[in-house]
Design a protein around this motif. Sequence first.
Motif, PDB file in Angstrom:
ATOM      1  N   ARG A  18      42.605  21.947  41.921  1.00 22.18           N
ATOM      2  CA  ARG A  18      41.593  22.810  40.964  1.00 22.18           C
ATOM      3  C   ARG A  18      40.342  23.852  41.467  1.00 22.18           C
ATOM      4  O   ARG A  18      39.245  23.200  42.187  1.00 22.18           O
ATOM      5  CB  ARG A  18      41.220  21.832  39.999  1.00 22.18           C
ATOM      6  N   ALA A  19      40.746  25.175  41.732  1.00 25.42           N
ATOM      7  CA  ALA A  19      40.183  26.188  42.048  1.00 25.42           C
ATOM      8  C   ALA A  19      39.149  26.533  40.167  1.00 25.42           C
ATOM      9  O   ALA A  19      39.946  26.846  39.703  1.00 25.42           O
ATOM     10  CB  ALA A  19      41.070  27.092  42.345  1.00 25.42           C
ATOM     11  N   VAL A  20      37.971  25.787  40.606  1.00 25.18           N
ATOM     12  CA  VAL A  20      37.548  26.413  39.474  1.00 25.18           C
ATOM     13  C   VAL A  20      36.299  27.768  38.886  1.00 25.18           C
ATOM     14  O   VAL A  20      36.457  27.912  37.722  1.00 25.18           O
ATOM     15  CB  VAL A  20      36.647  24.994  39.019  1.00 25.18           C
ATOM     16  N   VAL A  21      36.478  28.015  40.444  1.00 23.58           N
ATOM     17  CA  VAL A  21      35.596  29.613  40.551  1.00 23.58           C
ATOM     18  C   VAL A  21      36.673  30.455  41.192  1.00 23.58           C
ATOM     19  O   VAL A  21      37.055  29.537  42.737  1.00 23.58           O
ATOM     20  CB  VAL A  21      34.147  29.651  40.658  1.00 23.58           C
ATOM     21  N   ASP A  22      36.804  31.016  41.196  1.00 20.12           N
ATOM     22  CA  ASP A  22      37.465  32.206  42.715  1.00 20.12           C
ATOM     23  C   ASP A  22      37.209  33.434  42.114  1.00 20.12           C
ATOM     24  O   ASP A  22      37.688  34.749  40.758  1.00 20.12           O
ATOM     25  CB  ASP A  22      39.276  32.387  41.706  1.00 20.12           C
ATOM     26  N   LEU A  23      36.345  34.317  42.528  1.00 22.46           N
ATOM     27  CA  LEU A  23      36.036  35.428  42.914  1.00 22.46           C
ATOM     28  C   LEU A  23      36.048  36.189  43.750  1.00 22.46           C
ATOM     29  O   LEU A  23      36.027  36.413  45.352  1.00 22.46           O
ATOM     30  CB  LEU A  23      34.065  34.906  42.718  1.00 22.46           C
ATOM     31  N   ALA A  24      36.369  37.164  43.506  1.00 14.89           N
ATOM     32  CA  ALA A  24      37.081  38.822  44.504  1.00 14.89           C
ATOM     33  C   ALA A  24      36.139  39.050  45.006  1.00 14.89           C
ATOM     34  O   ALA A  24      35.668  39.156  46.313  1.00 14.89           O
ATOM     35  CB  ALA A  24      38.556  39.777  43.530  1.00 14.89           C
ATOM     36  N   ARG A  25      35.296  39.903  43.975  1.00 18.18           N
ATOM     37  CA  ARG A  25      33.910  40.156  44.613  1.00 18.18           C
ATOM     38  C   ARG A  25      32.833  40.893  43.622  1.00 18.18           C
ATOM     39  O   ARG A  25      32.854  41.136  42.465  1.00 18.18           O
ATOM     40  CB  ARG A  25      34.320  42.288  44.920  1.00 18.18           C
ATOM     41  N   LEU A  26      31.914  40.179  43.851  1.00 21.39           N
ATOM     42  CA  LEU A  26      30.279  40.237  42.789  1.00 21.39           C
ATOM     43  C   LEU A  26      29.330  40.599  43.739  1.00 21.39           C
ATOM     44  O   LEU A  26      28.707  40.485  44.786  1.00 21.39           O
ATOM     45  CB  LEU A  26      30.005  38.942  42.301  1.00 21.39           C
ATOM     46  N   ASP A  27      28.742  42.155  43.869  1.00 24.37           N
ATOM     47  CA  ASP A  27      27.486  41.889  44.376  1.00 24.37           C
ATOM     48  C   ASP A  27      26.278  42.311  43.259  1.00 24.37           C
ATOM     49  O   ASP A  27      26.014  42.137  42.497  1.00 24.37           O
ATOM     50  CB  ASP A  27      27.816  43.177  44.992  1.00 24.37           C
TER      51      ASP A  27
END
Length: 264
Positions: free
Chosen positions: A17-26
């Motif tokens: 189970r993926a709990v966090v799935d962030l594509a882009r954060l700066d």
Amino acid sequence: MAVLLSVRDLTVSFGTRAVVDLARLDLAEGEILGLAGESGAGKSLTGLTVLGLSEYAGARVTGSVVLAGEELVGARRRRLQQLRGSTMALIPQSPAGAFNPVLTVGTTMLRALRLHGDSRGRARQRAAEAMAKVRLETAHLRRYPHQLSGGQLQRVAIALALALGARLLVADEPTSALDVTVQAEICALLGALRDSEGVAVLFISHDLAVLGALCDRIAVMRAGRLVEQGPAPELLTAPRADYTRELLAAALRLGSGEEEADGA
């Protein structure tokens, strides 16, 4: 401003189970970025992953987290331990739990500074300088955690991070356990340190009013994913995502006391 923290294709999983799935954060140097969302959105886990701590809870991390040009995902534990303090630091929700109750806060600070290579004299000097930056007298260093208020302890936690030279503060709900007046004081302090010291802050909170007053930008999370992000004034006055509008509407209802009236 130069980018200090860069997150790309970050996935934090427990089992399948993926709990966090962030594509882009700066996050830029000298910027305060608010990470918003309801409980369980993955905000705190994101902060722990940036600090290299989520794997201690059994998480599997893939993707990229680059801090000051250095990749943290896959880095050795010893290197991550070196970076925690010297480059990044956690400002906890409950500072009382972060300090050893049988040691004065000064002893805790000096031990941390010595572990990072300072001489005893240099550690004392840096501790005193950091206490001045958070507007506390050095006499507070001789006190035990139970002798300080919640707001004072939070200032000491921030002072420790500054003394160690941290460029990134991961502040996980740092004002939620404080009353409104002290909340405002801690937020004002973080804003002042951003301006005077150039520190960057990842400020994790469910309180949109606090985020709006403090942050340069806000990123909204839901179920581990980013819903939208942008400059704080624009996001709070003209949100693009339905979920953000729902959060704002809920905050307005709570602020107006509507729920209490409905239950009367």
